[in-house]
Design a protein around this motif. Structure first.
Motif, short mmCIF file in Angstrom:
data_model
loop_
_atom_site.label_atom_id
_atom_site.label_comp_id
_atom_site.label_asym_id
_atom_site.label_seq_id
_atom_site.Cartn_x
_atom_site.Cartn_y
_atom_site.Cartn_z
N SER A 1 -79.86 41.39 -90.76
CA SER A 1 -79.51 41.48 -89.34
C SER A 1 -80.59 42.21 -88.57
N ARG A 2 -80.53 42.03 -87.27
CA ARG A 2 -81.39 42.78 -86.36
C ARG A 2 -80.52 43.21 -85.19
N PRO A 3 -80.93 44.24 -84.47
CA PRO A 3 -80.15 44.67 -83.30
C PRO A 3 -80.13 43.57 -82.24
N GLY A 4 -79.01 43.43 -81.56
CA GLY A 4 -78.88 42.43 -80.52
C GLY A 4 -78.94 43.04 -79.14
N LYS A 5 -78.98 42.18 -78.11
CA LYS A 5 -79.00 42.66 -76.73
C LYS A 5 -77.59 42.88 -76.20
N ARG A 6 -76.68 41.95 -76.50
CA ARG A 6 -75.31 42.06 -76.00
C ARG A 6 -74.30 42.29 -77.12
N VAL A 7 -74.80 42.30 -78.34
CA VAL A 7 -73.97 42.61 -79.51
C VAL A 7 -74.74 43.62 -80.36
N ASP A 8 -74.03 44.28 -81.26
CA ASP A 8 -74.69 45.28 -82.10
C ASP A 8 -75.64 44.66 -83.11
N LEU A 9 -75.21 43.54 -83.76
CA LEU A 9 -76.04 42.92 -84.80
C LEU A 9 -76.13 41.42 -84.59
N VAL A 10 -77.31 40.86 -84.87
CA VAL A 10 -77.52 39.41 -84.82
C VAL A 10 -77.99 38.95 -86.19
N PHE A 11 -77.35 37.91 -86.71
CA PHE A 11 -77.72 37.30 -87.99
C PHE A 11 -78.19 35.88 -87.73
N VAL A 12 -79.28 35.48 -88.35
CA VAL A 12 -79.75 34.10 -88.28
C VAL A 12 -79.68 33.51 -89.68
N ASP A 13 -78.91 32.44 -89.79
CA ASP A 13 -78.71 31.71 -91.06
C ASP A 13 -78.26 32.60 -92.22
N PRO A 14 -77.23 33.42 -92.02
CA PRO A 14 -76.72 34.19 -93.16
C PRO A 14 -75.79 33.32 -94.00
N GLU A 15 -75.39 33.83 -95.14
CA GLU A 15 -74.33 33.20 -95.91
C GLU A 15 -73.02 33.66 -95.28
N ILE A 16 -72.13 32.71 -95.00
CA ILE A 16 -70.86 33.02 -94.34
C ILE A 16 -69.73 32.50 -95.21
N CYS A 17 -68.77 33.35 -95.47
CA CYS A 17 -67.65 33.00 -96.33
C CYS A 17 -66.36 33.47 -95.68
N GLY A 18 -65.38 32.58 -95.59
CA GLY A 18 -64.09 32.96 -95.03
C GLY A 18 -63.32 33.84 -96.00
N VAL A 19 -62.69 34.89 -95.49
CA VAL A 19 -61.85 35.80 -96.29
C VAL A 19 -60.63 36.18 -95.47
N GLU A 20 -59.61 36.70 -96.15
CA GLU A 20 -58.46 37.23 -95.43
C GLU A 20 -58.84 38.57 -94.83
N ALA A 21 -58.43 38.78 -93.59
CA ALA A 21 -58.77 40.04 -92.93
C ALA A 21 -57.82 40.32 -91.79
N ILE A 22 -57.65 41.59 -91.49
CA ILE A 22 -56.93 42.02 -90.31
C ILE A 22 -57.98 42.61 -89.38
N ALA A 23 -58.07 42.04 -88.20
CA ALA A 23 -59.16 42.39 -87.29
C ALA A 23 -58.95 43.71 -86.58
N PRO A 24 -60.02 44.50 -86.45
CA PRO A 24 -59.95 45.75 -85.68
C PRO A 24 -60.24 45.48 -84.19
N LEU A 25 -59.53 44.53 -83.61
CA LEU A 25 -59.77 44.18 -82.21
C LEU A 25 -59.04 45.16 -81.30
N SER A 26 -59.59 45.37 -80.10
CA SER A 26 -58.99 46.35 -79.20
C SER A 26 -58.47 45.74 -77.91
N TRP A 27 -58.67 44.44 -77.68
CA TRP A 27 -58.20 43.78 -76.49
C TRP A 27 -57.45 42.51 -76.88
N ILE A 28 -56.47 42.15 -76.06
CA ILE A 28 -55.77 40.89 -76.24
C ILE A 28 -55.63 40.25 -74.87
N SER A 29 -55.77 38.95 -74.82
CA SER A 29 -55.61 38.20 -73.58
C SER A 29 -54.54 37.15 -73.81
#
Length: 166
Positions: free
Chosen positions: A131-159
């Motif tokens: 990863s590298r630091p992003g401008k509008r996000v903390d981290l930017v990944f280009v072509d990483p390995e991505i795998c779906g997993v079960e997770a509970i999100a630490p989200l702070s807003w809901i719409s």
């Protein structure tokens, strides 16, 4: 190389750039963005249509598609073959197959949904890459390995979008 768990909030597909973008939040609270340039969407066709599809793809190399063996079968149990294509030519590939009378399973799905299915993403992911630091996000990944997993999100807003007839 980092291996970080997170939660995907949004997926979008850029046709001209042939990229899939994911944005979300890591389990440690940092935001992330992913650009995936390696994914090739695929649809399924009945194995009985492989000869016709092969002739079409050979006659139309601009479709940038190829036949790939598949372990999938139709709901009726008939074996299927995958047709892997390029993101910018996806709509043209679907039109050409339909024009030849070739049924395309998964052809009615949005590209971002095909990506989600192919990667097993239902929300939670593990991102492995540099990863590298992003401008509008903390981290930017280009072509990483991505795998779906079960997770509970630490989200702070809901719409919530409530539509009424009044």
């Amino acid at each position: 190389m980092e291996k970080l768990p997170g939660f995907v909030v949004s997926i979008s597909v850029s046709l001209p750039k042939s990229q899939v973008y994911l944005v979300g939040r890591l389990m440690d609270g940092r935001s992330f963005a992913v650009a995936d340039t390696r994914w090739k969407p695929s649809l399924l066709i009945p194995e009985s249509c492989v000869a016709a599809a092969g002739a079409l793809l050979q006659a139309r190399p601009a479709l940038c598609a190829r036949l790939v063996p598949s372990d999938f079968s139709s709901f009726q149990g008939a074996p299927c073959c995958a047709v892997e294509g390029a993101i910018p030519q996806w709509a043209s590939l679907l039109e050409n197959l339909a024009g030849k009378g070739i049924e395309a399973y998964r052809g009615d799905m949005k590209l971002k949904d095909l990506y989600r299915i192919d990667r097993g993403i239902m929300g939670g992911v593990t991102i492995s890459g540099i990863s590298r630091p992003g401008k509008r996000v903390d981290l930017v990944f280009v072509d990483p390995e991505i795998c779906g997993v079960e997770a509970i999100a630490p989200l702070s807003w809901i719409s919530i979008d409530i539509e009424t007839s009044r």
